[in-house]
Design a protein around this motif. Structure first.
Motif, PDB file in Angstrom:
ATOM      1  N   PRO A  65     -55.541  -7.731  -2.622  1.00  0.00           N
ATOM      2  CA  PRO A  65     -55.706  -7.384  -4.094  1.00  0.00           C
ATOM      3  C   PRO A  65     -55.312  -6.137  -4.704  1.00  0.00           C
ATOM      4  CG  PRO A  65     -57.554  -8.642  -3.235  1.00  0.00           C
ATOM      5  CD  PRO A  65     -56.619  -8.347  -1.799  1.00  0.00           C
ATOM      6  N   HIS A  66     -55.593  -5.312  -3.614  1.00  0.00           N
ATOM      7  CA  HIS A  66     -55.303  -3.719  -3.916  1.00  0.00           C
ATOM      8  C   HIS A  66     -53.846  -3.423  -3.792  1.00  0.00           C
ATOM      9  CE1 HIS A  66     -59.474  -2.853  -4.173  1.00  0.00           C
ATOM     10  NE2 HIS A  66     -59.793  -3.505  -3.152  1.00  0.00           N
ATOM     11  N   ALA A  67     -52.841  -4.325  -2.819  1.00  0.00           N
ATOM     12  CA  ALA A  67     -51.532  -4.048  -2.993  1.00  0.00           C
ATOM     13  C   ALA A  67     -50.655  -4.911  -4.189  1.00  0.00           C
ATOM     14  CB  ALA A  67     -50.913  -4.690  -1.635  1.00  0.00           C
ATOM     15  N   CYS A  68     -51.503  -5.669  -4.776  1.00  0.00           N
ATOM     16  CA  CYS A  68     -50.773  -6.435  -5.694  1.00  0.00           C
ATOM     17  C   CYS A  68     -50.795  -5.775  -7.149  1.00  0.00           C
ATOM     18  CB  CYS A  68     -51.246  -7.847  -6.084  1.00  0.00           C
ATOM     19  SG  CYS A  68     -51.133  -8.712  -4.523  1.00  0.00           S
ATOM     20  N   ALA A  87     -52.726   1.475  -9.504  1.00  0.00           N
ATOM     21  CA  ALA A  87     -51.889   2.787  -9.314  1.00  0.00           C
ATOM     22  C   ALA A  87     -51.036   2.481  -8.232  1.00  0.00           C
ATOM     23  CB  ALA A  87     -52.910   3.758  -9.366  1.00  0.00           C
ATOM     24  N   ALA A  88     -49.857   3.278  -8.360  1.00  0.00           N
ATOM     25  CA  ALA A  88     -48.924   3.019  -7.383  1.00  0.00           C
ATOM     26  C   ALA A  88     -49.445   3.730  -6.235  1.00  0.00           C
ATOM     27  CB  ALA A  88     -47.510   3.861  -7.581  1.00  0.00           C
ATOM     28  N   ARG A  89     -50.285   4.774  -6.122  1.00  0.00           N
ATOM     29  CA  ARG A  89     -50.628   5.507  -4.897  1.00  0.00           C
ATOM     30  C   ARG A  89     -51.578   4.481  -4.112  1.00  0.00           C
ATOM     31  NH1 ARG A  89     -53.004   9.567  -8.291  1.00  0.00           N
ATOM     32  NH2 ARG A  89     -55.428   9.175  -8.397  1.00  0.00           N
ATOM     33  N   VAL A  90     -52.236   3.589  -4.854  1.00  0.00           N
ATOM     34  CA  VAL A  90     -53.373   2.711  -4.307  1.00  0.00           C
ATOM     35  C   VAL A  90     -52.735   1.817  -3.536  1.00  0.00           C
ATOM     36  CG1 VAL A  90     -55.234   1.126  -4.698  1.00  0.00           C
ATOM     37  CG2 VAL A  90     -55.163   3.231  -6.002  1.00  0.00           C
ATOM     38  N   ARG A  91     -51.669   1.056  -4.358  1.00  0.00           N
ATOM     39  CA  ARG A  91     -50.931   0.125  -3.790  1.00  0.00           C
ATOM     40  C   ARG A  91     -50.041   0.616  -2.551  1.00  0.00           C
ATOM     41  NH1 ARG A  91     -47.081  -1.796  -8.335  1.00  0.00           N
ATOM     42  NH2 ARG A  91     -46.548  -3.741  -7.007  1.00  0.00           N
ATOM     43  N   ALA A  92     -49.653   1.779  -2.603  1.00  0.00           N
ATOM     44  CA  ALA A  92     -49.027   2.052  -1.420  1.00  0.00           C
ATOM     45  C   ALA A  92     -49.563   2.327  -0.187  1.00  0.00           C
ATOM     46  CB  ALA A  92     -48.268   3.721  -1.763  1.00  0.00           C
ATOM     47  N   ALA A  93     -50.961   2.893  -0.446  1.00  0.00           N
ATOM     48  CA  ALA A  93     -51.734   2.892   0.779  1.00  0.00           C
ATOM     49  C   ALA A  93     -52.223   1.630   1.239  1.00  0.00           C
ATOM     50  CB  ALA A  93     -52.990   3.947   0.436  1.00  0.00           C
ATOM     51  N   ALA A  94     -52.672   0.743   0.306  1.00  0.00           N
ATOM     52  CA  ALA A  94     -52.740  -0.682   0.851  1.00  0.00           C
ATOM     53  C   ALA A  94     -51.744  -1.331   1.694  1.00  0.00           C
ATOM     54  CB  ALA A  94     -53.439  -1.574  -0.289  1.00  0.00           C
ATOM     55  N   LEU A  95     -50.430  -1.159   1.283  1.00  0.00           N
ATOM     56  CA  LEU A  95     -49.337  -1.652   2.136  1.00  0.00           C
ATOM     57  C   LEU A  95     -49.173  -1.032   3.237  1.00  0.00           C
ATOM     58  CD1 LEU A  95     -46.816  -2.138  -0.918  1.00  0.00           C
ATOM     59  CD2 LEU A  95     -47.726  -3.915   0.448  1.00  0.00           C
ATOM     60  N   ARG A  96     -49.567   0.238   3.374  1.00  0.00           N
ATOM     61  CA  ARG A  96     -49.443   1.020   4.761  1.00  0.00           C
ATOM     62  C   ARG A  96     -50.305   0.290   5.673  1.00  0.00           C
ATOM     63  NH1 ARG A  96     -51.308   7.106   5.281  1.00  0.00           N
ATOM     64  NH2 ARG A  96     -51.452   7.289   7.483  1.00  0.00           N
ATOM     65  N   GLU A 120     -49.553  -2.489   9.455  1.00  0.00           N
ATOM     66  CA  GLU A 120     -49.966  -2.407  10.700  1.00  0.00           C
ATOM     67  C   GLU A 120     -50.572  -3.826  11.183  1.00  0.00           C
ATOM     68  OE1 GLU A 120     -49.425  -0.081  12.786  1.00  0.00           O
ATOM     69  OE2 GLU A 120     -48.157   1.119  11.064  1.00  0.00           O
ATOM     70  N   LEU A 121     -51.140  -4.454  10.095  1.00  0.00           N
ATOM     71  CA  LEU A 121     -52.020  -5.761  10.305  1.00  0.00           C
ATOM     72  C   LEU A 121     -50.798  -7.092  10.604  1.00  0.00           C
ATOM     73  CD1 LEU A 121     -54.885  -5.474   7.837  1.00  0.00           C
ATOM     74  CD2 LEU A 121     -54.813  -4.868  10.231  1.00  0.00           C
ATOM     75  N   ARG A 122     -49.717  -6.684  10.132  1.00  0.00           N
ATOM     76  CA  ARG A 122     -48.651  -7.739  10.275  1.00  0.00           C
ATOM     77  C   ARG A 122     -48.786  -9.289   9.809  1.00  0.00           C
ATOM     78  NH1 ARG A 122     -44.406  -5.654  14.866  1.00  0.00           N
ATOM     79  NH2 ARG A 122     -45.117  -3.641  14.844  1.00  0.00           N
ATOM     80  N   VAL A 123     -49.546  -9.414   8.527  1.00  0.00           N
ATOM     81  CA  VAL A 123     -49.819 -10.672   8.054  1.00  0.00           C
ATOM     82  C   VAL A 123     -48.912 -11.075   7.253  1.00  0.00           C
ATOM     83  CG1 VAL A 123     -52.287 -10.464   8.694  1.00  0.00           C
ATOM     84  CG2 VAL A 123     -51.416  -9.649   6.535  1.00  0.00           C
ATOM     85  N   PRO A 124     -48.627 -12.490   7.470  1.00  0.00           N
ATOM     86  CA  PRO A 124     -47.460 -12.938   6.466  1.00  0.00           C
ATOM     87  C   PRO A 124     -47.617 -12.789   5.029  1.00  0.00           C
ATOM     88  CG  PRO A 124     -47.707 -14.507   8.460  1.00  0.00           C
ATOM     89  CD  PRO A 124     -48.843 -13.431   8.588  1.00  0.00           C
ATOM     90  N   ALA A 125     -49.120 -12.923   4.377  1.00  0.00           N
ATOM     91  CA  ALA A 125     -49.332 -12.719   3.171  1.00  0.00           C
ATOM     92  C   ALA A 125     -48.919 -11.380   2.534  1.00  0.00           C
ATOM     93  CB  ALA A 125     -50.751 -13.174   3.098  1.00  0.00           C
ATOM     94  N   SER A 126     -48.660 -10.496   3.471  1.00  0.00           N
ATOM     95  CA  SER A 126     -48.456  -8.996   2.778  1.00  0.00           C
ATOM     96  C   SER A 126     -46.923  -9.198   2.446  1.00  0.00           C
ATOM     97  CB  SER A 126     -48.568  -8.124   3.745  1.00  0.00           C
ATOM     98  OG  SER A 126     -48.085  -8.308   4.837  1.00  0.00           O
ATOM     99  N   ALA A 127     -46.139 -10.044   2.602  1.00  0.00           N
ATOM    100  CA  ALA A 127     -44.654 -10.172   2.019  1.00  0.00           C
ATOM    101  C   ALA A 127     -44.584 -10.209   0.729  1.00  0.00           C
ATOM    102  CB  ALA A 127     -44.047 -11.024   2.745  1.00  0.00           C
ATOM    103  N   GLY A 128     -45.255 -10.945   0.107  1.00  0.00           N
ATOM    104  CA  GLY A 128     -45.196 -11.224  -1.069  1.00  0.00           C
ATOM    105  C   GLY A 128     -45.577  -9.945  -2.156  1.00  0.00           C
ATOM    106  N   GLU A 188     -43.587   2.047   1.454  1.00  0.00           N
ATOM    107  CA  GLU A 188     -44.596   1.395   2.261  1.00  0.00           C
ATOM    108  C   GLU A 188     -43.933  -0.151   2.147  1.00  0.00           C
ATOM    109  OE1 GLU A 188     -46.203   2.554   4.256  1.00  0.00           O
ATOM    110  OE2 GLU A 188     -46.442   4.767   3.712  1.00  0.00           O
ATOM    111  N   ALA A 189     -43.581  -0.663   0.981  1.00  0.00           N
ATOM    112  CA  ALA A 189     -43.147  -2.138   1.045  1.00  0.00           C
ATOM    113  C   ALA A 189     -42.127  -2.509   1.872  1.00  0.00           C
ATOM    114  CB  ALA A 189     -42.723  -2.227  -0.727  1.00  0.00           C
ATOM    115  N   ILE A 190     -41.132  -1.408   1.709  1.00  0.00           N
ATOM    116  CA  ILE A 190     -39.762  -1.345   2.826  1.00  0.00           C
ATOM    117  C   ILE A 190     -40.605  -1.795   4.103  1.00  0.00           C
ATOM    118  CG2 ILE A 190     -38.029  -0.744   3.896  1.00  0.00           C
ATOM    119  CD1 ILE A 190     -37.439   0.832   1.226  1.00  0.00           C
ATOM    120  N   GLY A 191     -41.482  -0.779   4.511  1.00  0.00           N
ATOM    121  CA  GLY A 191     -41.996  -0.942   5.979  1.00  0.00           C
ATOM    122  C   GLY A 191     -42.661  -2.213   6.234  1.00  0.00           C
ATOM    123  N   VAL A 192     -43.410  -2.666   5.266  1.00  0.00           N
ATOM    124  CA  VAL A 192     -44.097  -4.000   5.491  1.00  0.00           C
ATOM    125  C   VAL A 192     -42.984  -5.116   5.712  1.00  0.00           C
ATOM    126  CG1 VAL A 192     -45.369  -5.862   4.223  1.00  0.00           C
ATOM    127  CG2 VAL A 192     -46.007  -3.534   4.127  1.00  0.00           C
TER     128      VAL A 192
END
Length: 332
Positions: free
Chosen positions: A109-112, A115-124, A128-136, A160-164
């Motif tokens: 929910p925090h990645a979606c 604030a941009a910095r919150v979303r970036a940290a959540a995506l970071r 590392e967790l490599r869960v498919p749901a983070s692609a969205g 960070e989005a690119i990294g995911v």
């Protein structure tokens, strides 16, 4: 205060210190809780994230890095928007230490939104967790309008989005990644997108984007493109990589030589033989290794000379290449 947390006399002392008017006493109490590393203490540490003193909040965020439960993750996620940069950085670091894929449900929910910095940290952390749901949510970032994208927070979010997407090898993201690799206004974003494209082994569009990135104004982007083209394993990239052997930056030429070896393109032999005589020893080393990968006996005379190179690393690489070519000639 939860009475169940205060059965231990040592914990009772620590909890009392958390209510001290002295900031340093509270900070040390938080550090003591962190040393205990007991998930049962999570409520005390999450409460410390709301302390009036930034140093106490930062210590609490750091102490929570070993706690993988919903309360800890959600407390850290809220701390990502703390007014103090040190607290935000500590919270982001702790979230990035998560190992349990189950934590993704609390991060998503925090990645979606927010604030941009919150979303970036959540995506970071999600990367590392490599869960498919983070692609969205990661792909959604790349599809957002590019207004105000030069700010530090916006750049971090795209990176960070690119990294995911790269970690997940998310094929639907390839067009967006290819576009960013050649058109994003920020060098570090283009470089990240170029690196992420390396997973697209059979994708022609990815190769075309990477070949374009070999002409980027930033040498770091060109260097990453030269590396990624070798990983694609598309021999059609050989011509672009051969041209990169004349790049003004030796770092780019080095990566191009390495990738030409990985592609094993016979047409690369003559330019690589010429590179064996370059003044930079790292380039001579990579050329020798690449010639060994290609495995053509025509390179042996030059490699024999390189085996007496003044640089020990070049000599070692030449000897390895000679052995590799010999093994290939004998079908080993």
């Amino acid at each position: 205060m939860n009475p169940a947390l205060l059965d231990d006399p040592e914990l009772q002392v620590i909890a009392a210190r958390l209510d001290s008017p002295d900031i340093e006493v509270r900070r040390i109490a938080v550090l003591a809780l962190g040393d205990l590393a007991d998930e049962a203490h999570t409520p005390l540490l999450v409460a410390a994230l709301r302390d009036d003193a930034p140093t106490v909040r930062a210590a609490a965020a750091q102490a929570l890095e070993t706690m993988e439960n919903q309360a800890a993750v959600e407390g850290l996620a809220q701390a990502l928007d703390d007014p103090d940069a040190q607290v935000r950085e500590a919270a982001a670091h702790s979230l990035a230490e998560l190992k349990d894929p189950a934590s993704a449900a609390w991060l998503l929910p925090h990645a979606c939104a927010g604030a941009a910095r919150v979303r970036a940290a959540a995506l970071r952390a999600l990367r590392e967790l490599r869960v498919p749901a983070s692609a969205g949510p990661a792909l959604a970032v790349l599809q957002e309008p590019r207004s105000a994208q030069g700010t530090a927070d916006a750049v971090a979010l795209r990176r960070e989005a690119i990294g995911v997407l790269g970690y997940l090898k998310h094929a639907p993201a390839l067009p967006a990644l290819a576009d960013l690799a050649i058109s994003d206004p920020v060098d570090e974003v283009r470089r990240a997108a170029v690196g992420a494209l390396a997973f697209a082994a059979a994708d022609v569009g990815a190769r075309v984007a990477l070949e374009a990135a070999l002409r980027d104004a930033s040498w770091q982007v060109r260097e990453e493109a030269a590396t990624a083209l070798g990983k694609l394993q598309q021999r059609a990239a050989s011509a672009a990589l051969l041209a990169a052997l004349d790049d003004p930056y030796w770092q780019v030429r080095l990566r191009a030589a390495r990738s030409l070896g990985r592609l094993r393109s016979p047409g690369s032999i003559a330019p690589l033989l010429a590179t064996l005589g370059h003044g930079i020893s790292n380039l001579r080393k990579e050329a020798a290794l690449a010639l060994g990968e290609i495995g053509d006996c025509a390179a042996l005379p030059a490699l024999e000379l390189a085996a007496a190179d003044p640089d020990p690393e070049v000599r070692k690489s030449a000897r390895l290449a000679i052995a590799q070519i010999g093994a290939a000639a004998h079908g080993a």
